[in-house]
Design a protein around this motif. Sequence first.
Motif, PDB file in Angstrom:
ATOM      1  N   TYR A  86      69.733  43.468  78.611  1.00 41.97           N
ATOM      2  CA  TYR A  86      69.595  43.904  77.216  1.00 41.97           C
ATOM      3  C   TYR A  86      70.815  44.707  76.783  1.00 41.97           C
ATOM      4  O   TYR A  86      71.330  44.521  75.675  1.00 41.97           O
ATOM      5  CB  TYR A  86      68.322  44.733  77.035  1.00 41.97           C
ATOM      6  CG  TYR A  86      68.060  45.066  75.579  1.00 41.97           C
ATOM      7  CD1 TYR A  86      67.395  44.166  74.756  1.00 41.97           C
ATOM      8  CD2 TYR A  86      68.508  46.262  75.021  1.00 41.97           C
ATOM      9  CE1 TYR A  86      67.175  44.447  73.413  1.00 41.97           C
ATOM     10  CE2 TYR A  86      68.297  46.556  73.687  1.00 41.97           C
ATOM     11  CZ  TYR A  86      67.631  45.643  72.888  1.00 41.97           C
ATOM     12  OH  TYR A  86      67.430  45.925  71.547  1.00 41.97           O
ATOM     13  N   GLY A  99      66.239  49.341  71.530  1.00 41.74           N
ATOM     14  CA  GLY A  99      65.460  48.452  72.395  1.00 41.74           C
ATOM     15  C   GLY A  99      64.213  49.084  72.969  1.00 41.74           C
ATOM     16  O   GLY A  99      63.778  48.721  74.070  1.00 41.74           O
ATOM     17  N   SER A 122      69.414  38.571  74.361  1.00 41.45           N
ATOM     18  CA  SER A 122      68.321  39.400  74.859  1.00 41.45           C
ATOM     19  C   SER A 122      67.670  40.116  73.688  1.00 41.45           C
ATOM     20  O   SER A 122      68.351  40.503  72.727  1.00 41.45           O
ATOM     21  CB  SER A 122      68.822  40.418  75.889  1.00 41.45           C
ATOM     22  OG  SER A 122      67.734  41.082  76.507  1.00 41.45           O
ATOM     23  N   GLN A 123      66.345  40.284  73.769  1.00 39.29           N
ATOM     24  CA  GLN A 123      65.611  40.889  72.666  1.00 39.29           C
ATOM     25  C   GLN A 123      64.332  41.523  73.180  1.00 39.29           C
ATOM     26  O   GLN A 123      63.833  41.186  74.251  1.00 39.29           O
ATOM     27  CB  GLN A 123      65.240  39.821  71.630  1.00 39.29           C
ATOM     28  CG  GLN A 123      64.223  38.803  72.166  1.00 39.29           C
ATOM     29  CD  GLN A 123      63.964  37.661  71.227  1.00 39.29           C
ATOM     30  OE1 GLN A 123      64.783  36.756  71.126  1.00 39.29           O
ATOM     31  NE2 GLN A 123      62.820  37.702  70.547  1.00 39.29           N
ATOM     32  N   THR A 124      63.807  42.464  72.405  1.00 38.70           N
ATOM     33  CA  THR A 124      62.444  42.916  72.628  1.00 38.70           C
ATOM     34  C   THR A 124      61.524  42.075  71.759  1.00 38.70           C
ATOM     35  O   THR A 124      61.959  41.427  70.804  1.00 38.70           O
ATOM     36  CB  THR A 124      62.280  44.401  72.284  1.00 38.70           C
ATOM     37  OG1 THR A 124      62.640  44.603  70.912  1.00 38.70           O
ATOM     38  CG2 THR A 124      63.161  45.264  73.177  1.00 38.70           C
ATOM     39  N   VAL A 178      60.291  42.176  76.913  1.00 38.94           N
ATOM     40  CA  VAL A 178      61.738  41.960  76.866  1.00 38.94           C
ATOM     41  C   VAL A 178      61.997  40.514  77.272  1.00 38.94           C
ATOM     42  O   VAL A 178      61.444  40.036  78.267  1.00 38.94           O
ATOM     43  CB  VAL A 178      62.495  42.905  77.815  1.00 38.94           C
ATOM     44  CG1 VAL A 178      64.003  42.724  77.653  1.00 38.94           C
ATOM     45  CG2 VAL A 178      62.107  44.353  77.563  1.00 38.94           C
ATOM     46  N   THR A 191      65.121  37.646  77.871  1.00 42.70           N
ATOM     47  CA  THR A 191      66.549  37.366  78.003  1.00 42.70           C
ATOM     48  C   THR A 191      66.755  35.889  78.301  1.00 42.70           C
ATOM     49  O   THR A 191      66.065  35.321  79.155  1.00 42.70           O
ATOM     50  CB  THR A 191      67.182  38.209  79.119  1.00 42.70           C
ATOM     51  OG1 THR A 191      67.067  39.597  78.788  1.00 42.70           O
ATOM     52  CG2 THR A 191      68.661  37.863  79.289  1.00 42.70           C
TER      53      THR A 191
END
Length: 487
Positions: free
Chosen positions: A405, A417, A453-455, A479, A481
């Motif tokens: 992340y 994040g 990448s993200q939440t 999370v 990715t």
Amino acid sequence: MTRLPLQAVLFDMDGTLVDTERLWWEAVEQVAGRALTESDEAEVLGRPVEHTADWLAAATGAPAADLADALHREFADRVRAGIVPRPGALDLLDALARDGVPTALVTASPRAVADTVLEALGASRFAVSVTADDTDRTKPAPDPYLAACRALGVDPAACVAVEDTRTGVSSAEAAGCTVLAVPSLAPIEPAPGRTVLPSLEGVTTERLRTLPTAAAPSHELRVMSWNLWHGGTKVHDHLAKQLKVIAETGVDVVGLQETNGTAAEELADALGWYHHRAGENLGVISRHPITARFGDPAVGFYGAAGVRVRAGEREVDIWTAHLDYTPYGPYESAFDGLPAAELVAHEQVRLAQMRDALHRIEEAAAPGVPVVLVGDFNSPSHLDSPDVEWPVTKAAEAAGLRDSYREAHPDPAVQPGHTWSPIHALHEDGSGRPEPQDRIDFVLHRGLRVLHSQTCVSGTPRPWPDVEHNEWPSDHAAVITTFSLRE
């Protein structure tokens, strides 16, 4: 992953909607004069009558036309003796009709046989029917499914095909459909864009809408870390909501924490995926085959467990970890005002658990095999705080694991994040104090390249304790990715 709305559901007939697969098998055995074996399956199941007749002719020397006539007679006699709908088939057809989703019958049987079955089921249930007589090529070629989609005026990529044989699955996938396989005689393996269930019982329109579509290309791997929060049991209809998240995010592998014992198996069974359960709290589910399992299978509530998955031509080790939550550093910092040195000193339990996980990862590691470690570490990252050198993530970094992340979002001020907590804006002790918001869930890696990448949180969760009807079935954000698998 972008998902098209469900435009139609396309049903195979024999063995999928009605229990005729065994009748056909018996008819072929009668004409062949011998018992069939598994090696005969490719020439019998999901094939048009003419194909099986040609195959029998080559083996027996009898005229193919005579054999085809005999197969028609034997099969038709058995069909007339009584058609038995497959479990859940009529309920699903009724549900689709209520929800306004068009359906088609797509079969490799001839028109005469299909019409007999349609009459028994109710021809009005289907907007279109395509038989072996209606296309130049039949299954496993994509032609029957493409013809059905053209007749309905729909996009194959927005359709679900329901099949029971490998031949039929190949036809539907070649046409570009998402596939739900319900094997009747021979097993079918799950695959990207292909969900395998034991039957149609309990399958709903909503379930079909959220089936996983074809996965990302084999050179990408999409990994999620997700604390399920007591298996999701705090939220009504949690399993359906979990499945919807997995389907809509298009993830390939999910490292789970707080599985409540059975969540990994339940999710994998519903998705037609592979799974590994470790103790009462940890699990991994994967659309890709699991080739090895690592760690203590009876690990306690806190610890780590791993698998090796084969994604295309590459293998990747995926580990999931859950570390102890007490004492919780963000509380000690925000509520107790402890200095950085004491905060670091109080991380010793989690640090020991992380070191144990890293030791297990190294024991299982193989040359050239990348490693991904996901989990709820219950500790912030040293990359997010200039004031506290949080030691848990530093230990992982020292072992060569990089924070995906933070690779994608280097500035914590711009992209914090936070994963704790989408349902706790205020501390739950009733004091009215703001709940410290922190990034305590991670996807770390070694040997891969981060693409994104993200939440992830779906909907707008209501705060604790009014959470029963939340769309998001957890108290943590997930999370996700996406990694490149190209070497």
